[in-house]
Design a protein around this motif. Structure first.
Motif, PDB file in Angstrom:
ATOM      1  N   PRO A 164       0.813  -1.217   0.000  1.00 15.20           N
ATOM      2  CA  PRO A 164       0.000   0.000   0.000  1.00 15.20           C
ATOM      3  C   PRO A 164       0.848   1.268   0.000  1.00 15.20           C
ATOM      4  CG  PRO A 164       0.035  -0.975   2.191  1.00 15.20           C
ATOM      5  CD  PRO A 164       0.710  -1.952   1.281  1.00 15.20           C
ATOM      6  N   TYR A 165       2.167   1.097   0.115  1.00 17.01           N
ATOM      7  CA  TYR A 165       3.069   2.244   0.148  1.00 17.01           C
ATOM      8  C   TYR A 165       3.945   2.259  -1.100  1.00 17.01           C
ATOM      9  CZ  TYR A 165       1.528   1.866   4.941  1.00 17.01           C
ATOM     10  OH  TYR A 165       0.729   1.758   6.049  1.00 17.01           O
ATOM     11  N   PRO A 166       4.286   3.453  -1.594  1.00 20.41           N
ATOM     12  CA  PRO A 166       5.125   3.535  -2.796  1.00 20.41           C
ATOM     13  C   PRO A 166       6.517   2.973  -2.544  1.00 20.41           C
ATOM     14  CG  PRO A 166       4.840   5.708  -1.801  1.00 20.41           C
ATOM     15  CD  PRO A 166       3.908   4.786  -1.082  1.00 20.41           C
ATOM     16  N   ILE A 167       6.954   2.113  -3.432  1.00 17.51           N
ATOM     17  CA  ILE A 167       8.266   1.477  -3.295  1.00 17.51           C
ATOM     18  C   ILE A 167       8.987   1.511  -4.633  1.00 17.51           C
ATOM     19  CG2 ILE A 167       9.503  -0.677  -2.799  1.00 17.51           C
ATOM     20  CD1 ILE A 167       7.267  -1.434  -0.909  1.00 17.51           C
ATOM     21  N   ILE A 168      10.236   1.898  -4.619  1.00 21.16           N
ATOM     22  CA  ILE A 168      11.090   1.829  -5.802  1.00 21.16           C
ATOM     23  C   ILE A 168      11.772   0.464  -5.776  1.00 21.16           C
ATOM     24  CG2 ILE A 168      13.059   2.847  -7.019  1.00 21.16           C
ATOM     25  CD1 ILE A 168      12.485   5.451  -5.491  1.00 21.16           C
ATOM     26  N   TRP A 169      11.497  -0.361  -6.774  1.00 18.85           N
ATOM     27  CA  TRP A 169      12.066  -1.709  -6.787  1.00 18.85           C
ATOM     28  C   TRP A 169      13.376  -1.744  -7.560  1.00 18.85           C
ATOM     29  CZ3 TRP A 169      10.594  -5.411  -3.633  1.00 18.85           C
ATOM     30  CH2 TRP A 169       9.316  -5.340  -3.073  1.00 18.85           C
TER      31      TRP A 169
END
Length: 214
Positions: A164-169
């Protein structure tokens, strides 16, 4: 004349804001117990640093991690020194001692608030493993924390990438190495050459860490 002055003021303000944005430092933080640090940690830090174009990666050993059994981690001063030895010679790597110096439970939110107060010119990229993503909703003050940092997720096979949180993969080479397995090998006097940086391993043997219950 007044309009020109107002316009000039707005132009100057916009220039100053743009300058401030351009001057922001972009650094990564890799937190953990580092019990002990191993080449997997170094590879993750190196890949994130280069792929995201960060200036530095700070390794941040925890004092007493709230989500783990404290008894499994050796003294913080040993873990800190092992990290210092592991990253020695890499100009893009450094150590952040905030949590160890503060002591007590190491809540990421408290640490980031302190760091941003001390370094308002810095944007922080907080690195987490794919296995930690599902636990983010349980983190202390996670909603506030998500506004303060950019989360960087490191892919790990078998774990859900949805959050549910923005993540840079960031993709990194898959390596089945864990501090838990390394501790067991050290305790049984099994070889761990090349899995732990040489100087760190020498320190472990010299101090007798992870042996005879230490």
């Amino acid at each position: 004349m007044k309009r020109q002055s107002f316009s000039n003021s707005r132009t100057q303000l916009a220039t100053e804001i743009e300058f401030d944005i351009q001057q922001k430092k972009r650094v990564g933080i890799l937190g953990g117990t580092f019990n002990p640090p191993h080449i997997g940690h170094l590879i993750i830090a190196d890949q994130v640093c280069h792929q995201l174009g960060l200036e530095k990666i700070y390794f941040m050993p925890s004092a007493n991690p709230p989500h783990q059994d404290e008894k499994k981690a050796i003294e913080a001063n040993h873990r800190l020194h092992m990290v210092e030895l592991a990253i020695e010679g890499n100009q893009r790597f450094d150590v952040e001692k905030a949590e160890i110096e503060r002591g007590g439970k190491s809540y990421t939110y408290d640490t980031i608030v302190k760091l941003k107060e001390e370094h308002p010119d810095t944007d922080y990229y907080f690195i987490i493993g794919g296995d930690m993503v599902e636990y983010l909703p349980k983190w202390y003050k996670i909603e506030e924390l998500a506004q303060l940092v950019e989360f960087v997720g490191v892919n790990r096979p078998g774990y859900n990438l949805l959050s549910p949180y923005p993540i840079i993969w960031v993709d990194v080479p898959s390596m089945d190495i864990s501090s838990t397995s390394l501790r067991k090998n050290l305790e049984m006097n099994c070889p761990v050459n090349y899995l732990i940086p040489r100087k760190t391993l020498e320190y472990i043997w010299r101090e007798g860490l992870y042996q005879n219950g230490r």
